[in-house]
Scaffold this motif. Structure first.
Motif, short mmCIF file in Angstrom:
data_model
loop_
_atom_site.label_atom_id
_atom_site.label_comp_id
_atom_site.label_asym_id
_atom_site.label_seq_id
_atom_site.Cartn_x
_atom_site.Cartn_y
_atom_site.Cartn_z
N LEU A 165 -9.05 4.01 -3.72
CA LEU A 165 -7.93 2.79 -3.74
C LEU A 165 -8.87 1.49 -3.19
O LEU A 165 -8.83 0.60 -3.83
N LYS A 239 3.42 2.67 2.52
CA LYS A 239 4.24 2.23 1.53
C LYS A 239 5.35 1.33 2.07
O LYS A 239 6.07 1.89 3.14
N LYS A 267 2.71 -0.54 -10.98
CA LYS A 267 1.50 -0.04 -10.04
C LYS A 267 1.61 -0.05 -8.64
O LYS A 267 2.35 1.03 -8.17
N SER A 268 1.15 -1.22 -8.24
CA SER A 268 1.59 -1.14 -6.66
C SER A 268 2.36 -2.00 -6.11
O SER A 268 2.99 -1.83 -5.16
N CYS A 280 7.29 1.84 -8.35
CA CYS A 280 5.84 1.72 -8.08
C CYS A 280 5.54 3.20 -7.81
O CYS A 280 6.28 4.11 -7.69
N ALA A 284 0.34 3.53 -1.32
CA ALA A 284 -0.29 1.89 -1.39
C ALA A 284 0.51 1.12 -2.39
O ALA A 284 0.01 0.52 -3.35
N SER A 285 1.80 1.05 -1.82
CA SER A 285 2.57 -0.02 -2.74
C SER A 285 3.72 -0.48 -1.96
O SER A 285 3.80 -0.21 -0.63
#
Length: 974
Positions: A165, A239, A267-268, A280, A284-285
């Motif tokens: 990431l 998240k 995606k994010s 998502c 990491a979103s």
């Protein structure tokens, strides 16, 4: 099929039982002709056996009035007579004689944890439902949180993915389009405070961030947090969920943030609203959603284990869900010390949120990038030289003692006392010319004038540079009228202008049109308050603010909802001003005086103080929050006790709560469904009585929005199309169900576009309603009430063709929302027990009916606007009311029996008929309790099926379309 034979029906039909002796007046069908609702003529007048001699001796004054009022009420109450054809009665009797054995009800051995509840529910056999239900009614939020914390989270540390990431983020930062977006983002006021924001979030569990509209907090704070977590190697344990008060806000902000990150949605960045989502990844979103969606997450996971950060945006709007979550999080936070909570608000009331959270830190972000110039009504009048129509003057001989006169005079006096000092000051300072101050003295200067808005639009287009104009109006009707006015005046040709409506009833795909930048034409957006928050329309340069909004309020003294225009708050005004100044200098034209603005409240009344509380209470119960009064008393602004008691009473009437304020099995199911309790009850009963397709369609429309629209200039055609879809059943609900049924058929044949066009239906709304039907079916399949996730499954629709049964289920969900109809000359008059005379809303197909086949109308909503209107109405017969009433009783009344549904509705009938009704009601109650507590589908030829067949025999009515001109109701195959 059965028919309820009534005195006064067509021809010479009479009651089949004791025709001469027992004929009783009825206000059914065309038998209710006079002002009192009673037919005239032999055996029908309702006066037989009663003398005209006066009141009993000894009564005086008020007692005489009370005597006659009571006599009138008794006479009216006994005007309804219920009877069955012999064949129907024989069918019901024969079916009931088959019910010789009771339902098998297995007992459980007592368990210490559930001792009290096993006592109460020991007739429910052990099952997954019983275990879940007892967990809810016997548990507490603290126990539930402790259990939830033992569950595994999707946020698990993974060093390898975290490294990947970081690398991906560094690559993204070097991309040209990302750099271009970063340069634009760095110009926002919030950018200067980036590090301060991040440090504050890192060092505190709860933070309040306030900022002027346009400072960038909504789109930037979430990204700053996510980027730092990724860079520091914590992406897999991050998240962020960010709530928005409106669907369009959640979508538009998600799309904006994804664009700034130079990546596609999913995606994010993702979003989830009712019926629409682009999800998502699980780490990491950032997930943008409506506040109600977060509450649904908390039902299954009250500890919110799958989120690291909760951001509640636009909390100054104070909607019910936001207030609920803010209060609920106070219980979650101590159990989740790793959870970060960020509250984002406009500046006006940010301090109150910080205070509510024990004086947590608060950070203020400065305002917009470009200056915004403000003009008030006095300025607008000087620009346009507009003249208001003269104030209405009552004639000299007008009856000045009447309430209407007194109310008008009071308004005039109040206005003059308010405006005169302000106007005198203007005159003393010489700031405005006499024609301006003269107009300000006119009381009509404070009445919304669409003509003034049109003149101001013409002035702006003639004197100002090109740029989009956003006009704030109170409601959809005002948008429609102004839209029509602009088109008809001929001064806004399509080659130079694009005029867009923007309101909540538009499908989201249509709402998105407003974001398309204008190049060669000037864009004019006519919007309700939906455009106030979290929407950035880049090319808006001018705002016209009418200063009014339509707010739903609930009058607890009258138990009545209202929807009327009222002055906005300072917070609203600030939000509206903030729609400009984002990308260039802007101007705001306020159609109220500076003096009037000084009287505005600081911010709007919290929604929880002005709406019914049934859904809030069910949410509190399913989340195990204990006593409703205690929980609601802990809100920032607790609702009044009377409002709480009214909601509890309604939920007990629905049998959703018991006398001890605990969820019943039915209440448990209703709380689990993402629906109003009334529509939730409808779809549960639809699954039990096998009429899923039409009832699910109706419930979807009532929950979301109906798909009909009314184009300007084609109102008659649109009304006729809706009437056609009603098929003569005097029911908006049947019209909604038929619209969706035919749309699905047209989809299969590839003719959906033509069908929607010919019937004035929104294809996008219909598509969402079809999706909702599938969602309902999925819910009830998972709850074991259906055998298939397909709402069209034959086993779920054995009775869907029986529209009398469908209407009875609608009535059961909406009860006690019943109005009675009485024929006055050529027009029907309606009234309800609580509020007397009412009117059917003009959008209803029943609004133009000259008579009805039954004297009862059930309705979804009663709301006061220009009058007290009933919305979404259906004409129902007596049997449907008997079926729908949860607490009916039967008592002897001389030689007859009286079926009492509630204080205002009862039916006389023969004792034999009453006995049959009572037996069938008892069997129906046993059936419903059994199915609610033992979820499962009903098999044909079973004992349960026998009860249902008896109910259908009672309810079905083949005379639903009396006086129907068949030629008007064409059905086209698509």
């Amino acid at each position: 099929m059965s028919r309820f034979v009534r005195t006064g029906d067509r021809g010479d039909r009479r009651f089949r039982f004791g025709e001469a002796e027992d004929s009783v007046p009825s206000s059914s069908h065309h038998g209710y002709q006079n002002d009192a609702g009673h037919s005239r003529g032999r055996g029908r007048g309702g006066r037989r056996g009663r003398g005209r001699g006066g009141h009993p001796a000894g009564l005086t004054g008020k007692e005489i009035g009370l005597y006659y009022r009571e006599k009138s009420l008794q006479k009216e109450q006994k005007a309804h007579y219920f009877s069955l054809e012999p064949m129907v009665e024989g069918t019901v009797k024969a079916l009931l004689t088959r019910l010789k054995t009771p339902y098998v009800q297995e007992s459980d051995s007592p368990d210490d944890e559930y001792d009290y509840f096993n006592d109460k529910y020991n007739h429910i056999k052990d099952s997954q439902f019983k275990r879940k239900f007892l967990d809810i009614v016997s548990g507490s939020i603290q126990q539930n949180l402790s259990r939830a914390l033992l569950m595994s989270s999707k946020l698990r540390k993974n060093a390898e993915i975290d490294t990947q990431l970081v690398n991906d983020f560094m690559v993204d930062c070097d991309r040209a389009n990302y750099k271009q977006m970063s340069a634009s983002r760095s110009k926002l006021p919030v950018y200067e405070m980036k590090e301060e924001i991040l440090d504050l979030v890192q060092n505190n569990q709860i933070v309040v961030i306030s900022g002027e509209t346009g400072c960038g907090k909504t789109t930037q704070v979430v990204q700053y947090i996510l980027d730092r977590e990724i860079v520091r190697g914590r992406g897999t344990t991050t998240k962020i969920v960010c709530t928005q008060p409106r669907r369009i806000s959640a979508i538009s902000v998600a799309e904006r943030v994804a664009a700034e990150r130079a990546e596609p949605l999913s995606k994010s960045v993702g979003y989830q609203i009712r019926l629409e989502k682009v999800m998502c990844r699980d780490y990491a979103s950032i997930l943008f959603c409506t506040t109600g969606l977060l509450l649904q997450y908390m039902q299954s996971d009250p500890a919110l284990r799958d989120f690291s950060h909760i951001i509640l945006d636009e909390i100054h709007e104070r909607n019910t869900e936001s207030d609920f979550i803010i209060t609920l999080l106070k219980q979650v936070i101590p159990k989740r010390p790793d959870l970060k909570v960020i509250l984002m608000s406009a500046t006006l009331n940010a301090d109150s949120f910080a205070h509510y959270y024990d004086n947590c830190p608060i950070l203020h972000i400065p305002g917009v990038t470009y200056p915004v110039k403000e003009f008030y009504l006095e300025d607008v009048l000087e620009f346009t030289r507009f003249k208001f129509p003269p104030a209405q003057k009552l004639p000299e001989n007008y009856k000045r003692h009447l309430k209407k006169f007194k109310d008008m005079q009071e308004k005039v006096n109040s206005f003059e006392a308010f405006i005169e000092p302000a106007v005198r000051e203007m005159e003393a300072q010489g700031t405005y010319r006499p024609y301006v101050t003269n107009e300000l003295r006119n009381p009509n200067s404070e009445v919304l004038s669409l003509d003034l808005i049109r003149e101001l639009l013409l002035w702006i287009t003639a004197t100002r540079e090109i740029g989009a104009i956003l006009v704030f109006l109170p409601g959809i009707m005002d948008i429609s009228k102004l839209h029509q006015s602009l088109l008809e005046c001929g001064k806004f040709p399509s080659r130079s202008f694009r005029i867009y409506p923007l309101h909540s009833r538009l499908p989201t795909v249509d709402q998105k049109q407003i974001f398309i930048p204008s190049c060669t034409y000037r864009k004019i957006i006519l919007a309700t308050s939906i455009a106030e928050t979290s929407i950035t329309i880049e090319d808006i340069v001018y705002v016209i603010d009418c200063g009014r909004t339509k707010l739903t309020r609930f009058d607890i003294t009258k138990n009545l909802g209202t929807l009327e225009p009222e002055w906005i708050s300072l917070a609203n005004a600030k939000q509206r001003k903030g729609r400009v100044g984002r990308v260039r200098q802007g101007e705001v034209f306020k159609l109220y005086t500076k003096a009037r603005e000084m009287t505005f409240d600081q911010y709007p009344t919290p929604e929880i103080l002005r709406t019914p509380l049934e859904q809030v209470i069910l949410q509190a119960k399913i989340l195990q929050l204990g006593s409703v009064e205690v929980f609601l008393g802990s809100l920032m602004d607790p609702p009044e006790e009377r409002a709480i008691h009214l909601a509890l009473e309604h939920l007990r009437t629905l049998n959703a709560l018991d006398s001890n304020e605990r969820l019943t099995p039915l209440g448990y199911h209703l709380a689990k469904l993402p629906l109003d309790p009334r529509t939730g009850k409808m779809i549960l009963w639809a699954s039990i009585f096998s009429c899923v397709e039409p009832v699910f369609a109706i419930a979807a429309s009532l929950t979301f929005k109906d798909a009909f629209y009314c184009p300007l200039g084609r109102e008659e055609e649109a009304n006729r199309a809706k009437l056609d879809l009603g098929m003569g059943h005097y029911s908006d609900h049947i019209a909604l169900a038929e619209a969706i049924r035919l749309y699905e058929r047209a989809l299969r044949s590839g003719n959906a576009g033509r069908f929607c066009s010919e019937n004035f239906l929104s294809s996008n709304t219909l598509r969402l309603l079809v999706d909702m039907k599938r969602q309902f079916a999925r819910h009830l399949y998972e709850m074991k009430f259906l055998e298939s996730e397909d709402p069209g499954d034959e086993r779920s629709n054995r009775n869907s063709h029986n529209l009398a049964m469908v209407k009875a289920i609608i009535c059961a969900g909406l009860f006690p929302n019943i109005a009675t109809v009485k024929q006055h000359g050529n027009f029907p008059k309606l009234k309800t027990a609580e509020h007397g005379p009412v009117a059917i809303h003009p959008s209803s197909i029943n609004a133009r009916a000259k008579s009805f086949p039954s004297p009862f109308i059930t309705y979804f909503l009663k709301q006061k606007s220009t009058a007290i209107h009933l919305h979404d109405t259906t004409c129902v017969n007596e049997a449907a009311l008997i079926f729908a009433s949860p607490n009916s009783s039967i008592r002897a009344e001389g030689k007859r029996s009286l079926i009492v549904l509630n204080k205002s509705t009862s039916f006389l009938c023969k004792p034999e008929t009453a006995g049959l009704i009572q037996e069938l009601k008892e069997e129906m109650d046993k059936l419903l309790e059994h199915k609610i507590t033992h979820p499962g589908t009903i098999k044909e030829q079973s004992q349960e099926d026998t009860v249902i067949r008896a109910i259908i025999a009672l309810i079905s009515d083949d005379d639903a379309s009396v006086d129907l001109d068949i030629g008007r109701y064409r059905r086209t195959d698509y």
